[in-house]
Scaffold this motif. Structure first.
Motif, PDB file in Angstrom:
ATOM      1  N   UNK A 252     -38.066  65.659  23.674  1.00 26.26           N
ATOM      2  CA  UNK A 252     -38.668  65.080  24.934  1.00 26.26           C
ATOM      3  C   UNK A 252     -39.637  66.218  25.646  1.00 26.26           C
ATOM      4  N   UNK A 253     -39.211  67.444  25.507  1.00 25.28           N
ATOM      5  CA  UNK A 253     -40.245  68.767  25.989  1.00 25.28           C
ATOM      6  C   UNK A 253     -41.395  68.568  25.375  1.00 25.28           C
ATOM      7  N   UNK A 394     -39.911  75.335  28.089  1.00 26.92           N
ATOM      8  CA  UNK A 394     -40.832  76.567  28.641  1.00 26.92           C
ATOM      9  C   UNK A 394     -42.397  76.081  28.723  1.00 26.92           C
ATOM     10  N   UNK A 395     -42.700  75.608  27.351  1.00 22.10           N
ATOM     11  CA  UNK A 395     -43.933  75.193  27.110  1.00 22.10           C
ATOM     12  C   UNK A 395     -44.403  74.162  28.075  1.00 22.10           C
ATOM     13  N   UNK A 396     -43.473  73.401  28.217  1.00 28.13           N
ATOM     14  CA  UNK A 396     -43.653  72.252  29.210  1.00 28.13           C
ATOM     15  C   UNK A 396     -44.029  72.661  30.753  1.00 28.13           C
ATOM     16  N   UNK A 417     -57.075  74.738  28.463  1.00 24.07           N
ATOM     17  CA  UNK A 417     -56.499  76.008  28.613  1.00 24.07           C
ATOM     18  C   UNK A 417     -54.769  75.808  28.907  1.00 24.07           C
ATOM     19  N   UNK A 418     -54.387  75.083  29.470  1.00 20.02           N
ATOM     20  CA  UNK A 418     -53.171  74.773  29.825  1.00 20.02           C
ATOM     21  C   UNK A 418     -52.350  74.263  28.587  1.00 20.02           C
ATOM     22  N   UNK A 419     -52.879  73.470  27.652  1.00 25.41           N
ATOM     23  CA  UNK A 419     -52.185  72.937  26.739  1.00 25.41           C
ATOM     24  C   UNK A 419     -52.195  73.710  25.669  1.00 25.41           C
ATOM     25  N   UNK A 420     -53.301  74.271  25.149  1.00 25.40           N
ATOM     26  CA  UNK A 420     -53.506  75.282  24.068  1.00 25.40           C
ATOM     27  C   UNK A 420     -52.510  76.801  24.549  1.00 25.40           C
TER      28      UNK A 420
END
Length: 463
Positions: A252-253, A394-396, A417-420
Motif C-alpha cells: 500500500x505504501x 515513511x517515503x509516502x 524532487x518529492x518522488x526521487x
C-alpha cells in the motif's frame, strides 16, 4: 549480458543443476522477457501519448494512478507473501498448504474487490470529495474497475509461478501478452473508426489485462502437480494473516507513493502536466529495468538460501548483481542528461519536451536506488517484511509533504524532487537495516570493494 551471467555462475557455484544454473536460466529468461515487454509497454504508451495528446494522455494516466491505489488491498503485498510461501511449501512438497493458501486468497480477493468497486462507483457517481466530477474521468474509471479483480488474480498467479521457479511463464503473460494485446486493441479500434479517447484507451488496457490473465491461468494449471484440485486443503490462516499485514502495508505504501505525484499533479495542475510527467517517469524507469528481472529471479533464491542459513552465498549474489545495476543506472542518467530534451520530443511529441528536468531528476534517484537495489528483496524474503513496510510508509509521508510544498510552486519539477528524494531516502535507511540485522552489505561500496578484490586476485593468480 551473457558475460555477466557467466560471472554469476562462477561466483555462486553449483553447476547447471544448482544455484548457478538457476541464476543462469532465470536471469537470462527474465531479462529477455522484461526487455521485450518493456519495449512493448513503452511502445503502447508512446502510441497513446501521440494519439491522445498531452491532455488526453494525462486523463488516462490520472485514472490509471487511481486504479493502482484502489488495487492495493487485493493486488499488492499479497504476491510477495505468495511467492515466499509457495517457494517454501513446494520445496518440501507440501501441496495441501499451497491449496489452502490459494483458497483463502481467492476468498479474500472476491470479497474485497466487490467492496472496493462498490465504494469507487458511489464516490465517482456522487462526486464525493470533488473526485471524478469530470464526466470523461468518471467513465474511464468505470471501465478500469472491470479489471480490478482480474489484475489481482493475475498477480497471485505470477507470484505462484515465480515461487515455483518458473520465471518465464510467470512473466510472459503480463510482460508480453498484455501490452501486445493492448496495442492490437488500439489498432482495431482505430481501424473501426472509433474516436480514440481516454475511455477507448482504457478499454484496450482492460482487454490486454484479461487476455494475460487467461493465458497465465493456463500456465499455472499446467504447472501444478496432477490431482492438485482434488487435494484436501490445509490452512494456516492465522500465520498468513499475521504475515499479510506488513506485506499489505508494504504494498500500500509503495503504490500510493508511486501514484502520489500523478494524483497530486492532477489535483493541483492541469491534465497536460500529468501527461508530461507520466511520460518522463516512464522514460526514467527504463534506466533500471534490469532490476525487475533480477528481483523475479533472486527473490525465491534468497528465501531458500536464508532458510538454509547460507548468508555467504547471498552476499556474493548481491555484490555481483549490484555492480551491474549501478553501472546500468549511471548510463541511464548520463544519457538522459545529454539527450533527454531531444528524446522526449522525438518519441512522445514536441509538447512533452518540458519533461526534461523531471526525467533527469527521477533517473538520478533511480541511479542511487540501483546501488542498493536488493534491500527490499533481502528483508522480505528473510521474514523481516515489516522494515520495508515502515520504509515505504515513511517515503509516502515524505513524498506527500514535499509534494504539498513543491508541486503547487514548481509543478513537474516539484513532483520529480518529492518522488526521487523520498525513494532514495527510504532505501538508504533499509540498507542500514539489512547490514545490522542480516550481516549483509547490500550497498555499492561493498560491491566495488568485492569486485576489486576479485580482480586483483585473478591478476595475482595469472602471475
Amino acid at each position: 549480458m551473457n558475460q555477466f551471467v557467466a560471472r554469476l555462475r562462477t561466483v555462486v557455484q553449483g553447476g547447471q543443476n544448482g544455484i548457478a544454473g538457476y541464476m543462469l536460466r532465470g536471469v537470462s529468461t527474465s531479462f529477455l522477457l522484461q526487455g521485450f515487454g518493456l519495449a512493448l509497454v513503452t511502445g503502447s504508451s508512446v502510441l497513446l501519448a501521440r494519439l491522445l495528446g498531452a491532455a488526453g494522455y494525462g486523463t488516462y494516466s490520472y485514472v490509471l494512478a487511481w486504479l493502482e491505489i484502489l488495487k492495493i488491498p487485493v493486488a499488492y503485498g499479497l504476491p510477495i507473501l505468495v511467492q515466499r510461501e509457495v517457494a517454501v511449501y513446494a520445496g518440501r512438497q507440501d501441496w495441501p498448504l499451497v491449496r489452502g493458501l490459494f483458497t483463502r486468497l481467492n476468498q479474500f480477493i472476491i470479497v474485497m474487490s466487490a467492496v472496493i468497486i462498490a465504494l469507487a462507483v458511489i464516490t465517482a457517481t456522487f462526486g464525493i470529495a470533488g473526485l471524478f466530477e469530470n464526466a470523461i474521468e468518471r467513465r474511464t474509471l468505470f471501465i478500469a474497475l472491470v479489471s480490478l479483480p482480474i489484475a489481482a488474480f493475475s498477480a497471485i498467479r505470477a507470484a505462484t509461478l515465480n515461487g515455483l521457479h518458473l520465471i518465464g511463464k510467470a512473466a510472459f503473460p503480463d510482460q508480453i501478452v498484455r501490452p501486445s494485446t493492448t496495442i492490437v486493441a488500439i489498432g482495431i479500434l482505430w481501424l473501426l473508426g472509433a474516436r480514440l479517447t481516454a475511455e477507448t484507451a482504457m478499454i484496450a488496457q482492460v482487454t490486454g489485462i484479461t487476455c494475460a490473465f487467461g493465458l497465465g491461468a493456463l500456465f499455472l494449471w499446467r504447472a501444478l502437480p496432477a490431482g492438485f484440485a482434488a487435494l484436501s486443503a490445509r490452512f494456516e490462516t492465522r500465520i498468513w494473516a499475521r504475515a499479510m499485514g506488513p506485506f499489505l502495508l508494504h504494498g500500500a505504501s509503495y503504490v500510493v507513493w508511486a501514484s502520489l505525484a500523478v494524483v497530486m499533479l492532477g489535483w493541483y495542475r492541469s491534465p497536460a502536466e500529468v501527461g508530461v510527467y507520466r511520460a518522463a517517469a516512464l522514460a526514467a524507469g527504463l534506466s533500471i529495468f534490469p532490476i525487475t528481472a533480477f528481483v523475479a529471479t533472486v527473490s525465491p533464491l534468497v528465501a531458500r538460501l536464508y532458510a538454509e542459513g547460507d548468508m555467504a552465498r547471498i552476499q556474493k549474489v548481491v555484490s555481483t548483481t549490484t555492480l551491474a545495476m549501478f553501472a546500468f543506472g549511471f548510463c541511464g542518467v548520463a544519457g538522459y542528461a545529454l539527450i533527454g530534451h531531444w528524446l522526449l520530443a522525438l518519441v512522445f511529441g514536441p509538447e512533452f519536451d518540458t519533461g526534461y528536468w523531471p526525467l533527469v531528476i527521477i533517473a538520478g534517484g533511480n541511479w542511487i536506488f540501483s546501488g542498493i537495489w536488493s534491500v527490499g528483496v533481502l528483508l522480505d524474503m528473510s521474514g523481516n517484511q515489516r522494515f520495508p513496510a515502515m520504509a515505504y510508509m515513511g517515503a509516502l509521508v515524505v513524498n506527500l509533504v514535499l509534494g504539498v510544498v513543491l508541486i503547487p510552486r514548481l509543478g513537474l519539477i516539484g513532483a520529480a524532487i518529492s518522488t526521487a528524494g523520498s525513494w532514495a531516502l527510504a532505501h538508504m535507511w533499509l540498507a542500514i537495516v539489512v547490514t545490522r540485522r542480516l550481516g549483509i552489505r547490500p550497498d555499492i561500496m561493498r560491491s566495488l570493494v568485492w569486485g576489486a578484490a576479485r580482480f586483483v586476485g585473478r591478476e595475482h593468480a595469472k602471475r
